[in-house]
Design an enzyme around this catalytic site. Structure first.
Site, short mmCIF file in Angstrom:
data_model
loop_
_atom_site.label_atom_id
_atom_site.label_comp_id
_atom_site.label_asym_id
_atom_site.label_seq_id
_atom_site.Cartn_x
_atom_site.Cartn_y
_atom_site.Cartn_z
N CYS A 114 47.88 19.84 9.45
CA CYS A 114 46.54 20.00 8.70
C CYS A 114 45.53 20.33 9.96
CB CYS A 114 46.05 18.27 8.56
SG CYS A 114 44.62 18.28 8.00
N CYS A 117 41.87 18.53 9.97
CA CYS A 117 42.03 17.03 10.77
C CYS A 117 43.28 16.61 10.91
CB CYS A 117 41.09 16.21 9.79
SG CYS A 117 41.25 16.35 8.07
N SER A 118 43.59 15.36 10.14
CA SER A 118 45.09 15.23 10.49
C SER A 118 45.70 14.56 9.17
CB SER A 118 45.05 14.01 11.53
OG SER A 118 44.21 12.97 11.26
N CYS A 119 45.41 14.95 7.93
CA CYS A 119 45.91 14.54 6.70
C CYS A 119 47.56 14.56 6.77
CB CYS A 119 45.49 15.62 5.62
SG CYS A 119 43.58 15.57 5.45
FE FE Z 1 43.31 16.26 7.44
#
Ligand code: FE
Length: 213
Positions: A114, A117-119
């Site tokens: 991602c 962000c950090s999906c």
């Molecule tokens: Fe994300």
């Protein structure tokens, strides 16, 4: 003041061994404030964390992958509509995101990131590892996926295509790694034990059977 009593401290042993880092400290401060204001029950919060740390975790994803390995019809459903195929397992589904399964083959390696962000596909993989959320991984996976794979010990031959899948809040990806050789006739459960988290993010492969080459 910021302390509340955990009634299952054994679940958090590792966390207690390390000082809190910047973001963890902020979360802790927020939690304390919310508890203090009576807006949340610390027990509920602990339960949510415990769910993702222990009950969800990458074992759910491993079961999905193992089924795809043994059941050709399920594999087709998974690759056609992963959201629906994964729902067959009845895992908790707290997010309304769609899931896409991408399959590794001898000619194609898939890598999930991602970049924003950090999906991450929580229902099948649980909480993302720290490196997945790092700036270095997020930036480099997109521009130099082969370099990232090499850093994970995966030397990808030039004739193998590397596909990068950039997750979003609406779309999460699950890699179906290649089934290891010499596992013919194995049960779904035994196969699931070979499926690692890293292999489902795409930075690794499934484990080889013990004693195998
Ligand atoms: Fe994300």
């Amino acid at each position: 003041m910021s302390d509340h009593h955990h009634d299952h401290d054994h679940d958090h042993e590792n966390a207690h061994d390390r000082p809190l880092s910047g973001p963890a400290l902020r979360v802790k401060a927020l939690e304390s404030l919310l508890v203090e204001k009576g807006l949340i029950d610390p027990k509920t919060l602990d339960e949510i964390v415990d769910t993702y740390e222990h009950r969800v975790g990458p074992r759910n994803g491993a079961r999905v992958v193992a089924r795809a390995w043994v059941d050709a019809a399920f594999r087709e459903r998974l690759l056609a509509d992963a959201t629906a195929a994964v729902a067959e397992f009845g895992f908790i589904e707290p997010h309304a995101e769609d899931m896409v399964a991408v399959e590794n083959t001898p000619a194609v390696r898939n890598l999930v990131v991602c970049s924003l962000c950090s999906c991450y596909p929580w229902p099948v993989l649980g909480l993302p590892p720290a490196w997945y959320k790092s700036d270095a991984y997020r930036a480099r996976a997109v521009v130099d996926p082969r370099g990232v794979l090499k850093a994970f010990g995966e030397d990808i031959p030039e004739d193998v295509e590397v596909r990068v899948w950039d997750s979003t809040a609406e779309m999460r990806y699950l890699v179906v790694p290649e089934r290891p050789a010499a596992t013919e006739g194995w049960s779904e459960e035994a196969l699931a034990a070979l499926v690692t988290r890293d292999s489902m993010v795409g930075v690794g492969t499934a484990k080889r059977p013990e004693g195998g080459a």
